[in-house]
Scaffold this active site. Structure first.
Site, PDB file in Angstrom:
ATOM      1  N   LYS A  23      67.202  38.094  42.750  1.00  0.00           N
ATOM      2  CA  LYS A  23      67.215  39.040  43.823  1.00  0.00           C
ATOM      3  C   LYS A  23      65.327  38.335  44.606  1.00  0.00           C
ATOM      4  CE  LYS A  23      71.062  39.496  44.630  1.00  0.00           C
ATOM      5  NZ  LYS A  23      71.879  38.162  45.421  1.00  0.00           N
ATOM      6  N   TYR A  82      67.767  43.903  39.242  1.00  0.00           N
ATOM      7  CA  TYR A  82      68.394  43.149  40.137  1.00  0.00           C
ATOM      8  C   TYR A  82      67.966  42.425  41.452  1.00  0.00           C
ATOM      9  CZ  TYR A  82      71.999  43.164  44.215  1.00  0.00           C
ATOM     10  OH  TYR A  82      72.567  43.016  45.428  1.00  0.00           O
TER      11      TYR A  82
HETATM   12  N1  LIG Z   1      77.558  44.569  49.657  1.00  0.00           N
HETATM   13  C1  LIG Z   1      76.420  44.847  49.787  1.00  0.00           C
HETATM   14  O1  LIG Z   1      75.743  45.451  50.356  1.00  0.00           O
HETATM   15  C2  LIG Z   1      74.591  43.895  49.250  1.00  0.00           C
HETATM   16  C3  LIG Z   1      73.806  43.914  49.292  1.00  0.00           C
HETATM   17  C4  LIG Z   1      72.235  42.921  49.854  1.00  0.00           C
HETATM   18  C5  LIG Z   1      72.991  42.211  48.806  1.00  0.00           C
HETATM   19  N2  LIG Z   1      74.231  41.974  48.069  1.00  0.00           N
HETATM   20  C6  LIG Z   1      74.553  40.229  47.561  1.00  0.00           C
HETATM   21  O2  LIG Z   1      75.533  39.705  48.583  1.00  0.00           O
HETATM   22  C7  LIG Z   1      76.648  38.833  47.478  1.00  0.00           C
HETATM   23  C8  LIG Z   1      77.694  38.997  47.700  1.00  0.00           C
HETATM   24  O3  LIG Z   1      78.173  40.637  47.249  1.00  0.00           O
HETATM   25  P1  LIG Z   1      79.614  41.562  47.950  1.00  0.00           P
HETATM   26  O4  LIG Z   1      78.934  42.928  48.216  1.00  0.00           O
HETATM   27  O5  LIG Z   1      80.216  40.338  48.408  1.00  0.00           O
HETATM   28  O6  LIG Z   1      79.758  41.646  45.972  1.00  0.00           O
HETATM   29  P2  LIG Z   1      81.481  41.050  45.228  1.00  0.00           P
HETATM   30  O7  LIG Z   1      81.832  41.963  44.370  1.00  0.00           O
HETATM   31  O8  LIG Z   1      82.567  41.714  46.916  1.00  0.00           O
HETATM   32  O9  LIG Z   1      81.934  39.275  45.428  1.00  0.00           O
HETATM   33  C9  LIG Z   1      81.038  39.164  44.634  1.00  0.00           C
HETATM   34  C10 LIG Z   1      81.452  37.843  44.419  1.00  0.00           C
HETATM   35  O10 LIG Z   1      80.788  37.220  43.195  1.00  0.00           O
HETATM   36  C11 LIG Z   1      81.490  36.691  42.386  1.00  0.00           C
HETATM   37  N3  LIG Z   1      80.995  36.569  40.995  1.00  0.00           N
HETATM   38  C12 LIG Z   1      80.078  36.964  40.552  1.00  0.00           C
HETATM   39  N4  LIG Z   1      79.507  36.858  39.470  1.00  0.00           N
HETATM   40  C13 LIG Z   1      80.250  35.680  39.650  1.00  0.00           C
HETATM   41  C14 LIG Z   1      79.935  34.111  38.605  1.00  0.00           C
HETATM   42  N5  LIG Z   1      79.102  34.664  37.616  1.00  0.00           N
HETATM   43  N6  LIG Z   1      80.633  32.548  38.986  1.00  0.00           N
HETATM   44  C15 LIG Z   1      81.569  32.828  39.787  1.00  0.00           C
HETATM   45  N7  LIG Z   1      81.702  34.407  40.597  1.00  0.00           N
HETATM   46  C16 LIG Z   1      80.607  35.412  40.064  1.00  0.00           C
HETATM   47  C17 LIG Z   1      82.343  38.169  41.662  1.00  0.00           C
HETATM   48  O11 LIG Z   1      83.418  37.633  41.023  1.00  0.00           O
HETATM   49  C18 LIG Z   1      83.331  37.947  43.546  1.00  0.00           C
HETATM   50  O12 LIG Z   1      85.016  38.448  43.694  1.00  0.00           O
HETATM   51  C19 LIG Z   1      75.995  39.240  46.389  1.00  0.00           C
HETATM   52  O13 LIG Z   1      74.799  38.065  46.036  1.00  0.00           O
HETATM   53  C20 LIG Z   1      75.366  40.454  46.491  1.00  0.00           C
HETATM   54  O14 LIG Z   1      74.137  40.442  45.723  1.00  0.00           O
HETATM   55  C21 LIG Z   1      75.341  42.451  48.414  1.00  0.00           C
END
Ligand SMILES: NC(=O)c1ccc[n+]([C@@H]2O[C@H](COP(=O)([O-])OP(=O)(O)OC[C@H]3O[C@@H](n4cnc5c(N)ncnc54)[C@H](O)[C@@H]3O)[C@@H](O)[C@H]2O)c1
Length: 259
Positions: A171, A167
């Site tokens: 990223k 991951y």
């Molecule tokens: N939550 C955190 O602490 C955090 C920290 C750093 C980075 N991020 C990044 O922020 C972004 C959102 O994270 P989140 O916590 O809201 O996650 P989440 O899982 O709640 O939301 C991500 C969404 O992406 C969708 N998804 C995944 N793969 C997909 C695909 N191939 N095609 C279409 N949709 C797809 C999922 O169904 C989900 O609804 C991501 O890129 C994650 O890596 C999150």
């Protein structure tokens, strides 16, 4: 003549950071297309967008499908005439360590978390380039691409991080993609990245729970982040006028990684 309504596409827009950002852009008056693989939350977010009174559409789709991205971008243009903002946000966790992960699992992580961002950038860039017009501040932007990376790109992941090295590698790739595309697509398209820290979402809630006090203690702002903490930054990058910022990486982590 009134300016045409701005439009945005948000991948992973069904829930979490994507959903909050979709709603934030709708509140700024954008027409919003949300794309996700989760049907029920996608329908819920679409209903919330429509309740805000903006044009909205949803696609049940996988960002790792290269041709599909082109077809769906064309659909948005045929419906709304333009694409102003792409928020590349869909990603999946990968919890395995080096000696546990299979080749197929590594490829799957890269195909969503990195190639998915390439797919959608390539699908919207020709449209945004064609929209660029000479303006008072030099080139008037034809569009903006905003990429969600993670502080894991800098750190390799904190001790409580759910996702491990694959991951973090994807990223970090998103940061290279952001900086490279910022140069490739300038001056017509601004490309910037956001690195969220610990943000409590459906994806992270359970994993964070046992570490919550440690997360709070190691965050100068004294709390865990919310999807809205990221959405306001997405809205800023999507709307700031004039825009003289591209290839930038904004850490939004409550100060947890200040050094
Ligand atoms: N939550 C955190 O602490 C955090 C920290 C750093 C980075 N991020 C990044 O922020 C972004 C959102 O994270 P989140 O916590 O809201 O996650 P989440 O899982 O709640 O939301 C991500 C969404 O992406 C969708 N998804 C995944 N793969 C997909 C695909 N191939 N095609 C279409 N949709 C797809 C999922 O169904 C989900 O609804 C991501 O890129 C994650 O890596 C999150």
């Amino acid at each position: 003549m009134t300016a045409p309504r701005k439009t945005a596409i948000i991948t992973g827009g069904a829930r979490g950071i994507g959903r909050a950002s979709a709603l934030a852009l709708a509140r700024h008056g954008f027409a919003v297309a949300v794309l996700d693989m989760r049907e029920a939350p996608l329908a819920q977010t679409l209903a919330e967008l429509k309740a805000l009174g903006v044009p909205a559409m949803s696609f049940l789709a996988d960002t790792s499908d290269h041709q599909l991205a082109k077809r769906l971008a064309a659909e948005v243009v045929s419906e709304w005439g333009r694409i102003d903002v792409l928020f590349n946000n869909a990603a999946v966790p990968q919890t395995k360590r080096l000696l546990e992960i299979t080749e197929a699992e590594w490829d799957a992580e890269m195909s969503v978390n990195l190639k998915g961002y390439f797919n959608w950038s390539q699908a919207v860039a020709p449209i945004m380039l064609a929209q660029a017009r000479p303006g008072v501040h030099g080139s008037q932007l034809g569009g903006r691409i905003i990429n969600t990376s993670s502080v894991a790109a800098h750190t390799g992941g904190s001790p409580h991080a759910i996702s491990k090295f694959a991951y973090a590698a994807a990223k970090a790739g998103v940061l290279g993609l952001t900086k490279g595309l910022a140069k490739d697509l300038a001056p017509a398209i601004a490309v910037n990245a956001i690195c969220p820290g610990s943000i409590e979402t459906d994806r992270t809630r359970e994993g964070f729970a046992p570490h919550m006090q440690r997360i709070i203690d190691s965050t100068p702002m004294g709390r865990v982040g919310t999807p809205e903490d990221i959405a306001v930054v997405v809205a800023f990058l999507a709307t700031m006028e004039p825009c003289f910022m591209t290839g930038e990486v904004l850490d939004v982590d409550g100060g947890a990684n200040v050094n």
